[in-house]
Design an enzyme around this catalytic site. Structure first.
Site, PDB file in Angstrom:
ATOM      1  CB  SER A 231      -0.814   0.037   1.090  1.00  0.00           C
ATOM      2  OG  SER A 231      -1.985   0.851   1.054  1.00  0.00           O
TER       3      SER A 231
ATOM      4  CG  ASP B  70      -6.051  -2.603  -4.446  1.00  0.00           C
ATOM      5  OD1 ASP B  70      -6.786  -2.139  -4.048  1.00  0.00           O
ATOM      6  OD2 ASP B  70      -4.655  -2.450  -4.165  1.00  0.00           O
TER       7      ASP B  70
ATOM      8  CG  HIS C 115      -5.166  -2.558  -0.560  1.00  0.00           C
ATOM      9  ND1 HIS C 115      -4.589  -2.131  -1.502  1.00  0.00           N
ATOM     10  CD2 HIS C 115      -4.701  -2.021   0.566  1.00  0.00           C
ATOM     11  CE1 HIS C 115      -3.760  -1.360  -1.037  1.00  0.00           C
ATOM     12  NE2 HIS C 115      -3.888  -1.244   0.238  1.00  0.00           N
TER      13      HIS C 115
END
Length: 713
Positions: free
Chosen positions: A552, A633, A665
């Site tokens: 991320s 995602d 994600h």
């Protein structure tokens, strides 16, 4: 008998039983919890509901059923659970924890998927139940399994939030539904003619998607309290969620009163953790100030009397509006006599419990942490209806699940049950965990967690595994993870260092907010300082064989590091679901995130987006890199993984792309997660030299076996 692992491997991590938070019964003598496990031999999941004897720490299986979930007490020896039925239905099954009690029986079934149950007992003895469920525009229970399927797959939108997290938005929404049960002839039966939609025709939705759950609402004999997005503003642009109260004296009838808005002037961000006092007259909750900052500081608030929602009091309020407590309170528990509050909050890489008076006027001194066991608190409950003690579910870097009893008055904590025997079944101990503190890029210090292998010897050198956390408003904490577990890397033979640089939570709002508009600035320089500190002060760490990994925002930082001098310090990099170009931030779904972190929209403040764009420095990329991305995602679309892979390949830089078409994600499916771990470890071990060491060790062991065979032949 519990078997101990000879080595903590990805298979051991992912197949280890996963326990839910445990919920004590009214007397505080027993607790219910769920446990699931995945078998890589049989490639299937098992799930159980278990009963814990709090005094002895022993547990037994009550229900073994993949479709059973959310065990909830009805009385001291009677509980119910939700059972997923045929064609998307949900059954309520009652059961007894006593061998002399009635066998499990179906109480009622509903045509829809119910979850997030909460209960309260009314003066009449009736038990009120509140659930969340997906609801149609016609305000009925939604059931995707039985609804008519469209002939076309087309999706058409005329407003924001076309998709959210990992789902395309439909007309259905979350809503809160209530009903009631009563006991007749020794068994529980429905006391209401079905389920009632508490939010019907209000345009309100609760719990708040995508992660809302039981923390978004509470129920008491006086009614229902919940948080919901403000329906008059765009949910993709603003974080604003409001608190609403529905007075309900009877949970057996429909047509509930209209929700009443709780106003908090000056605070317009996320609301959370609404919690009734035991008498049902007071409500404690949290709220943020900014309506475009998802990680703003939460303020602790009190409604002294639900009869007058206009009076809301703030704990530790200051004239400048900043608040006197530099922490972010979260989960709230009232003491048995309603005189005190216990709230959880992050502090220096741990999630702790703090205590304070329940009246803001009496809360003059800042809250102090209650003594807990090692690690971080995940859940807090009162130990029984009248106990002054607390029952806590926690975890740590070496222990995946721990139940303990805390006595706040004596400042003592005692472990009731540890799923891994405090790490022993994994071959892990607390002696592997330490921390370092070094100077940050400005006038502040930065901390980092350090984890060494179980076979660590200080006189030897081990390659560095440098982990960069996501968020960016997040932190590495002393808690368990099945996705980024430092022990997995340490047991490969690394010293794992996990810094909490600018942007990290749990170290005060100044450090956290320092990342705003400065994504590749102070945080990057903090990491440079971390690397230099390790090289200068940790002689047992081989920085010449270092690898770095991040997901991320951590993946963004990997891409940023690639184009900057720190990138040349690492032998290999791993980027999981990271941002390749900040100019693509508006392909995300929650637009309030880039608006806040880049200090404006891309059309009003393009300069900031461009300034911190890793793609600007692609000409400098040179370090071998593994890229991982999930096609579901929607926060960081898959092109953010494809583009940097294409660049690395075009430049002739060793690189690999790992794509999961069915993951968001996070990589959550056990078989996918095992592939993730194997690919990641194979990549970093190849470039750090650990793979060569492992192969040499295997060859040496085989040679010893051959030599031994010759001796005995």
């Amino acid at each position: 008998m519990t078997l101990c692992a000879t080595k903590f491997t990805p298979e051991v991590l992912l197949s280890a039983p996963r326990r839910s938070a445990a919920v004590p019964n009214p007397s505080g003598k027993k607790a219910l919890f769920s446990v699931s496990a995945w078998s890589f031999e049989e490639h299937k999941k098992t799930s159980q509901i278990k009963l814990l004897d709090i005094e002895s720490g022993q547990s037994k299986v009550l229900v073994e059923d993949l479709n059973a979930s959310e065990p909830t007490w009805l009385e001291d020896d009677v509980f119910f659970y939700l059972k997923r039925g045929d064609k998307g239905s949900t059954k309520i099954i009652a059961n007894s924890t006593s061998e002399s009690g009635p066998a499990g029986y179906e109480v009622v079934a509903f045509d829809g998927s119910l979850s997030n149950v909460k209960t309260t007992k009314l003066a009449s003895g009736i038990v009120a139940l509140v659930f969340s469920a997906l609801t149609t525009p016609e305000e009925t229970l939604a059931n995707p399994e039985t609804e008519e399927k469209p002939l076309s797959s087309a999706k058409i939108y005329t407003s924001l939030f076309a998709r959210h997290w990992d789902k395309w938005i439909t007309e259905n929404r979350n809503s809160l539904w209530y009903t009631a049960l009563e006991k007749k002839d020794g068994k529980y039966v429905p006391a209401a003619p079905g389920l009632f939609n508490a939010l019907a025709w209000t345009k309100l939705s609760s719990p708040v998607a995508p992660f809302g759950g039981t923390g978004d609402f509470d129920v008491s004999p006086s009614g229902l309290i919940f948080v919901a997005k403000d329906p008059t503003i765009d949910p993709a642009i603003y974080t604003k969620t409001d608190l609403y109260y529905i007075p309900l004296s009877d949970f057996t009838e429909g047509n509930p009163p209209k929700p009443q808005l709780v106003e908090t002037p000056g605070l317009e961000g996320y609301s959370g953790s609404p919690t009734f006092s035991h008498d049902g007259r007071k409500i404690a909750f949290t709220r943020m100030r900014s309506r475009q900052y998802e990680s703003d500081k939460t303020r602790l608030l009190l409604i002294p009397d639900v009869g007058d929602l206009s009076k809301v009091e703030e704990f530790y309020k200051t004239e400048d509006g900043e608040g006197g407590w530099d922490a972010r309170p979260d989960h709230i528990v009232w003491s048995s006599d309603d005189s005190s509050l216990f709230v959880t909050a992050e502090q220096a890489a741990r999630n702790l419990i703090f205590t304070l008076p329940s009246n803001p006027k009496d809360a003059q001194d800042l809250p102090k942490p209650v003594k807990t066991t090692d690690g971080s608190v995940g859940d807090v409950r009162q130990l029984g209806d009248s106990s002054a003690k607390l029952f806590v579910t926690s975890s740590s870097l070496v222990d995946n699940s721990c139940y303990s009893v805390l006595d706040p008055s004596e400042g003592s904590a005692s472990i009731v049950s540890s799923s891994s025997k405090q790490g022993k079944t994994f071959g892990l101990t607390r002696s592997s965990i330490s921390s370092i503190t070094f100077k940050g890029a400005g006038d502040y210090n930065v901390d980092a967690l350090v984890m060494t292998p179980s076979f660590f010897e200080r006189k030897k050198k081990y390659p560095l595994c440098f982990l960069i956390h996501g968020g960016p408003q997040g932190a590495w904490t002393d808690s368990w993870s099945t996705r980024w577990n430092p022990a997995i890397f340490a047991e490969q033979g690394y010293v794992v260092v996990s810094p909490n640089p600018t942007g990290s939570t749990g170290y005060g709002m100044a450090l956290q907010n320092g990342i705003t508009g400065d994504w590749g600035g102070k945080p990057y320089n903090d990491l440079v300082n971390a690397f230099e500190y390790i090289a200068d002060n940790m002689p047992y760490v081989d920085v010449d064989r270092a690898v770095a990994l991040g997901a991320s925002y951590g993946g963004y930082m990997i891409n940023w590091i690639q184009g900057h001098p720190l990138g040349r310090k690492f032998k290999a990099l791993v980027c999981h679901d990271g941002a390749y170009s900040t100019l693509n931030q508006w392909s995300t779904e929650e637009l309030f995130f880039p608006i806040h972190d880049f200090e404006g929209t891309i059309y009003d403040n393009r300069e900031t987006y461009e300034k911190w764009d890793p793609a600007r420095f692609a000409s400098e990329w040179a370090t071998p890199q593994l890229l991982i991305h999930g096609e579901l995602d929607y926060r960081l679309p898959v092109t953010e993984g494809l583009a940097p892979f294409n660049i690395l390949q075009a430049k002739g830089i060793p690189s690999k792309l790992l794509i999961f078409p069915d993951e968001n994600h996070w990589v959550l499916k056990p078989e996918n997660s095992l592939v993730w771990h194997r690919e990641v470890l194979s990549w970093i071990n190849k470039y750090s030299g650990i793979e060569e060491e492992q192969q040499a060790a295997v060859a040496d062991a085989l040679a010893r076996d051959v030599q031994g065979a010759r001796i005995w032949s």
